[in-house]
Scaffold this motif. Sequence first.
Motif, PDB file in Angstrom:
ATOM      1  N   GLU A 259     -29.531  58.972   4.239  1.00 44.88           N
ATOM      2  CA  GLU A 259     -30.420  59.617   4.772  1.00 44.88           C
ATOM      3  C   GLU A 259     -29.788  61.191   5.132  1.00 44.88           C
ATOM      4  OE1 GLU A 259     -33.187  58.947   7.165  1.00 44.88           O
ATOM      5  OE2 GLU A 259     -33.341  58.072   5.200  1.00 44.88           O
ATOM      6  N   GLU A 260     -28.205  61.159   5.292  1.00 40.17           N
ATOM      7  CA  GLU A 260     -27.741  62.653   5.246  1.00 40.17           C
ATOM      8  C   GLU A 260     -28.476  63.609   4.231  1.00 40.17           C
ATOM      9  OE1 GLU A 260     -26.239  63.439   8.031  1.00 40.17           O
ATOM     10  OE2 GLU A 260     -25.258  61.580   8.700  1.00 40.17           O
ATOM     11  N   LEU A 261     -28.555  62.906   3.213  1.00 45.16           N
ATOM     12  CA  LEU A 261     -28.915  63.884   1.889  1.00 45.16           C
ATOM     13  C   LEU A 261     -30.339  64.125   1.978  1.00 45.16           C
ATOM     14  CD1 LEU A 261     -27.871  65.106  -0.564  1.00 45.16           C
ATOM     15  CD2 LEU A 261     -28.299  62.981  -2.038  1.00 45.16           C
ATOM     16  N   ARG A 262     -31.127  63.029   2.556  1.00 41.48           N
ATOM     17  CA  ARG A 262     -32.527  63.481   2.864  1.00 41.48           C
ATOM     18  C   ARG A 262     -32.570  64.538   3.936  1.00 41.48           C
ATOM     19  NH1 ARG A 262     -36.273  62.453   6.656  1.00 41.48           N
ATOM     20  NH2 ARG A 262     -34.939  61.051   7.572  1.00 41.48           N
TER      21      ARG A 262
ATOM     22  N   ARG B 138     -31.855  66.713  -6.973  1.00 42.16           N
ATOM     23  CA  ARG B 138     -31.223  66.320  -8.143  1.00 42.16           C
ATOM     24  C   ARG B 138     -30.073  65.191  -7.507  1.00 42.16           C
ATOM     25  NH1 ARG B 138     -26.013  65.699  -9.079  1.00 42.16           N
ATOM     26  NH2 ARG B 138     -25.624  67.905  -8.790  1.00 42.16           N
ATOM     27  N   GLU B 139     -29.187  65.469  -6.522  1.00 40.99           N
ATOM     28  CA  GLU B 139     -28.449  64.399  -5.945  1.00 40.99           C
ATOM     29  C   GLU B 139     -29.113  63.424  -5.319  1.00 40.99           C
ATOM     30  OE1 GLU B 139     -24.862  66.296  -3.606  1.00 40.99           O
ATOM     31  OE2 GLU B 139     -26.271  67.572  -3.537  1.00 40.99           O
ATOM     32  N   ARG B 140     -30.255  63.528  -4.981  1.00 38.95           N
ATOM     33  CA  ARG B 140     -31.085  62.397  -4.432  1.00 38.95           C
ATOM     34  C   ARG B 140     -31.332  61.572  -5.510  1.00 38.95           C
ATOM     35  NH1 ARG B 140     -35.370  63.926   0.107  1.00 38.95           N
ATOM     36  NH2 ARG B 140     -35.605  61.643   0.061  1.00 38.95           N
ATOM     37  N   TYR B 141     -31.698  62.192  -6.774  1.00 40.96           N
ATOM     38  CA  TYR B 141     -32.263  61.145  -7.548  1.00 40.96           C
ATOM     39  C   TYR B 141     -31.170  60.560  -8.253  1.00 40.96           C
ATOM     40  CZ  TYR B 141     -33.701  60.010 -12.465  1.00 40.96           C
ATOM     41  OH  TYR B 141     -34.085  59.466 -14.042  1.00 40.96           O
ATOM     42  N   THR B 142     -29.826  61.148  -8.559  1.00 41.29           N
ATOM     43  CA  THR B 142     -28.739  60.598  -8.900  1.00 41.29           C
ATOM     44  C   THR B 142     -28.314  59.369  -8.054  1.00 41.29           C
ATOM     45  OG1 THR B 142     -27.946  62.593  -9.812  1.00 41.29           O
ATOM     46  CG2 THR B 142     -26.325  60.769  -9.339  1.00 41.29           C
ATOM     47  N   ALA B 143     -28.501  59.505  -6.618  1.00 42.15           N
ATOM     48  CA  ALA B 143     -28.584  58.473  -5.759  1.00 42.15           C
ATOM     49  C   ALA B 143     -29.301  57.103  -5.667  1.00 42.15           C
ATOM     50  CB  ALA B 143     -28.089  58.888  -4.063  1.00 42.15           C
ATOM     51  N   SER B 144     -30.529  57.646  -5.973  1.00 47.01           N
ATOM     52  CA  SER B 144     -31.795  56.574  -5.858  1.00 47.01           C
ATOM     53  C   SER B 144     -32.519  56.255  -7.179  1.00 47.01           C
ATOM     54  CB  SER B 144     -32.850  57.430  -4.896  1.00 47.01           C
ATOM     55  OG  SER B 144     -33.411  58.251  -5.442  1.00 47.01           O
TER      56      SER B 144
ATOM     57  N   HIS C  39     -37.929  62.127  -7.014  1.00 47.68           N
ATOM     58  CA  HIS C  39     -36.989  62.887  -6.886  1.00 47.68           C
ATOM     59  C   HIS C  39     -36.563  63.927  -8.087  1.00 47.68           C
ATOM     60  CE1 HIS C  39     -35.349  60.005  -3.494  1.00 47.68           C
ATOM     61  NE2 HIS C  39     -36.599  60.665  -2.970  1.00 47.68           N
ATOM     62  N   PHE C  40     -36.380  63.137  -9.143  1.00 47.82           N
ATOM     63  CA  PHE C  40     -36.391  63.947 -10.333  1.00 47.82           C
ATOM     64  C   PHE C  40     -37.439  65.081 -10.843  1.00 47.82           C
ATOM     65  CE2 PHE C  40     -37.479  64.365 -15.006  1.00 47.82           C
ATOM     66  CZ  PHE C  40     -36.168  64.969 -15.454  1.00 47.82           C
ATOM     67  N   THR C  41     -38.802  64.739 -10.652  1.00 48.66           N
ATOM     68  CA  THR C  41     -39.756  65.606 -10.790  1.00 48.66           C
ATOM     69  C   THR C  41     -39.551  66.813  -9.559  1.00 48.66           C
ATOM     70  OG1 THR C  41     -41.216  63.819 -11.457  1.00 48.66           O
ATOM     71  CG2 THR C  41     -41.985  65.761 -10.677  1.00 48.66           C
ATOM     72  N   LYS C  42     -39.135  66.597  -8.295  1.00 52.22           N
ATOM     73  CA  LYS C  42     -38.950  67.630  -7.206  1.00 52.22           C
ATOM     74  C   LYS C  42     -37.996  68.696  -7.686  1.00 52.22           C
ATOM     75  CE  LYS C  42     -40.768  68.228  -3.939  1.00 52.22           C
ATOM     76  NZ  LYS C  42     -41.835  68.948  -3.401  1.00 52.22           N
TER      77      LYS C  42
ATOM     78  N   GLY D  97     -28.467  76.326 -15.518  1.00 57.65           N
ATOM     79  CA  GLY D  97     -27.619  75.041 -15.718  1.00 57.65           C
ATOM     80  C   GLY D  97     -27.746  73.809 -14.754  1.00 57.65           C
ATOM     81  N   ASN D  98     -28.219  74.035 -13.606  1.00 57.48           N
ATOM     82  CA  ASN D  98     -28.858  72.739 -12.708  1.00 57.48           C
ATOM     83  C   ASN D  98     -29.998  72.119 -13.317  1.00 57.48           C
ATOM     84  OD1 ASN D  98     -26.929  73.530 -10.713  1.00 57.48           O
ATOM     85  ND2 ASN D  98     -28.442  74.719  -9.436  1.00 57.48           N
ATOM     86  N   LEU D  99     -30.734  72.704 -14.148  1.00 60.52           N
ATOM     87  CA  LEU D  99     -31.740  72.148 -14.678  1.00 60.52           C
ATOM     88  C   LEU D  99     -31.146  71.160 -15.738  1.00 60.52           C
ATOM     89  CD1 LEU D  99     -34.986  71.867 -15.026  1.00 60.52           C
ATOM     90  CD2 LEU D  99     -34.897  73.604 -16.729  1.00 60.52           C
ATOM     91  N   GLY D 100     -30.180  71.685 -16.694  1.00 64.24           N
ATOM     92  CA  GLY D 100     -29.519  70.878 -17.558  1.00 64.24           C
ATOM     93  C   GLY D 100     -28.812  69.599 -16.788  1.00 64.24           C
ATOM     94  N   THR D 101     -28.301  70.048 -15.682  1.00 65.76           N
ATOM     95  CA  THR D 101     -27.692  69.006 -14.827  1.00 65.76           C
ATOM     96  C   THR D 101     -28.907  67.797 -14.262  1.00 65.76           C
ATOM     97  OG1 THR D 101     -25.775  70.067 -14.259  1.00 65.76           O
ATOM     98  CG2 THR D 101     -26.291  68.108 -12.914  1.00 65.76           C
ATOM     99  N   ALA D 102     -29.990  68.252 -14.110  1.00 64.76           N
ATOM    100  CA  ALA D 102     -31.032  67.345 -13.819  1.00 64.76           C
ATOM    101  C   ALA D 102     -31.513  66.446 -14.836  1.00 64.76           C
ATOM    102  CB  ALA D 102     -32.212  67.985 -13.115  1.00 64.76           C
TER     103      ALA D 102
END
Length: 220
Positions: A18-21, A53-59, A64-67, A91-96
């Motif tokens: 919820e904090e990440l949201r 991307r953090e939310r996608y990694t967690a969930s 979340h990945f698409t966003k 770089g962030n896109l690569g990490t996603a």
Amino acid sequence: MLASHLFEQRYQTRGDPEELRHATDVLEDRLARTPPGAPQRDSLLNLAGARWRERYTASADPVHFTKAVSRLEEVLQEAESGGAFHRTATGNLGTAYRAHYNITGDLACLAAAVAAYERAVAGWDGATQDRAIPLSNLANALRASYEATGNRDHLDRSIDLHEQAVATYPAGHPGLPQRLINLASAYGARSSATDGRADLDRSAELLLQALDGMPADSPM
């Protein structure tokens, strides 16, 4: 942006999604009130992409990945090519894409991560510590590609890139031990693949250097 950072830090401490949201919602609300061309928009888009991307990694929620990808691609369309925001978004896109590969095993996403990291590395001139992060990201993605496909060229290039990342740090720098560990691990992987004693010796030497550079209370 400060409020989003505080929510993200609370997520790192508590692990409550919820904090990440909340961290993401703060940025999305600010973006909704920031028109294209406004000075802070590229920074907000980059941060929003990273939070999604953090939310996608967690969930593992593909929404979340698409966003994340959508927000980062907006930066690439709007920011000055070659500028700091453009490099960061690349770089962030690569990490996603790398996160998507880790979750789905889709090799096309790993290839997309490698391609994005290649562009991020190309955006930096000279052997600076800022360049060490995209170098390491690309090296790690190529190592993952080797592990998935057995392509030795990818492992060899991973080692070369890790060597370049290590070379950007002076002795005693707090960021150096982690780079040495990454390089040692890559040499160890090549030693396992070839039974090469020289690579095994180099891996052990690098690990000792890393240990020497760590404080006594290091969690590593």
